[in-house]
Design a protein around this motif. Structure first.
Motif, PDB file in Angstrom:
ATOM      1  N   UNK A 123       1.047  -1.725   0.194  1.00 53.07           N
ATOM      2  CA  UNK A 123       0.057   0.110  -0.090  1.00 53.07           C
ATOM      3  C   UNK A 123       0.757   1.188   0.367  1.00 53.07           C
ATOM      4  N   UNK A 124       1.614   1.540   0.378  1.00 52.59           N
ATOM      5  CA  UNK A 124       3.090   1.954   0.792  1.00 52.59           C
ATOM      6  C   UNK A 124       3.863   2.450  -0.296  1.00 52.59           C
ATOM      7  N   UNK A 125       4.127   1.724  -1.125  1.00 52.23           N
ATOM      8  CA  UNK A 125       4.612   1.853  -2.182  1.00 52.23           C
ATOM      9  C   UNK A 125       4.147   2.349  -3.136  1.00 52.23           C
ATOM     10  N   UNK A 126       2.766   2.368  -3.304  1.00 50.08           N
ATOM     11  CA  UNK A 126       1.871   3.372  -4.318  1.00 50.08           C
ATOM     12  C   UNK A 126       1.656   4.673  -3.210  1.00 50.08           C
ATOM     13  N   UNK A 127       1.666   4.356  -2.184  1.00 47.63           N
ATOM     14  CA  UNK A 127       0.652   5.422  -1.645  1.00 47.63           C
ATOM     15  C   UNK A 127       1.902   7.057  -2.106  1.00 47.63           C
TER      16      UNK A 127
END
Length: 182
Positions: A123-127
């Motif tokens: 999620x945080x990679x994409x965020x």
């Protein structure tokens, strides 16, 4: 038969529209990838999403929409030969872009302080990828709006406002998908 084409009716320059469409395709691909990976771990994505500041993201949405309205107002003022008002509106739009960046920077700093990095969860990679790429476009947009305020020919304002509206549109898509969608 007329010598004009549909491209002659576009505000600004054709190359600005090539840039806008290509950027929208890149963001669209990023959002599609985000949603595809989200399907593989909906509970993990929901848990990771809880670490975001939805209220501040909502404030940033209002900031960018207001900024876009100022860019549109600048174009209208330019068409009415009110150069001073057009320049002021463009600088106001750029200033709101800076406000957006400050709020986003505070959010990034809070994530870093909590030990949340790009590799903490997909999620945080994409965020970070999507919101960081968007933030880079906000920086570019602030520069464009400032330059257009200085070189305030109506065609320049059209092109600058079109680019800024693309930046607004991307955020209006990112905000619900990243911050709200469960």
């Amino acid at each position: 038969m007329s010598d004009t084409s549909v491209f002659d009716e576009l505000p600004g320059d054709l190359m600005v529209w090539v840039l806008i469409v290509s950027e929208l395709l890149v963001f669209g691909a990023g959002l599609a990838a985000f949603l595809a990976v989200r399907i593989t771990d909906p509970a993990g994505f929901a848990t990771a999403q809880d670490a975001l500041y939805r209220t501040w993201a909502g404030v940033n949405t209002v900031v960018l929409i207001t900024s876009g309205a100022l860019a549109a107002f600048a174009l209208r003022q330019s068409e009415c030969a009110r150069r001073g008002m057009a320049r002021l509106a463009l600088l106001g739009a750029a200033l709101l872009g800076v406000v957006f960046l400050i709020i986003k920077s505070v959010e990034y700093a809070a994530k870093a302080g909590a030990g949340i990095a790009w590799d903490t969860h997909p999620f945080f990679t994409f965020y970070y990828l999507l919101t960081g790429f968007h933030a880079a476009h906000v920086v570019a947009g602030v520069v464009v709006l400032t330059l257009v305020a200085w070189q305030d020919a109506p065609r320049n304002i059209e092109a600058g406002a079109a680019f800024w509206h693309m930046v607004d549109l991307v955020w209006v898509l990112l905000f619900p998908v990243i911050y709200l969608l469960r």
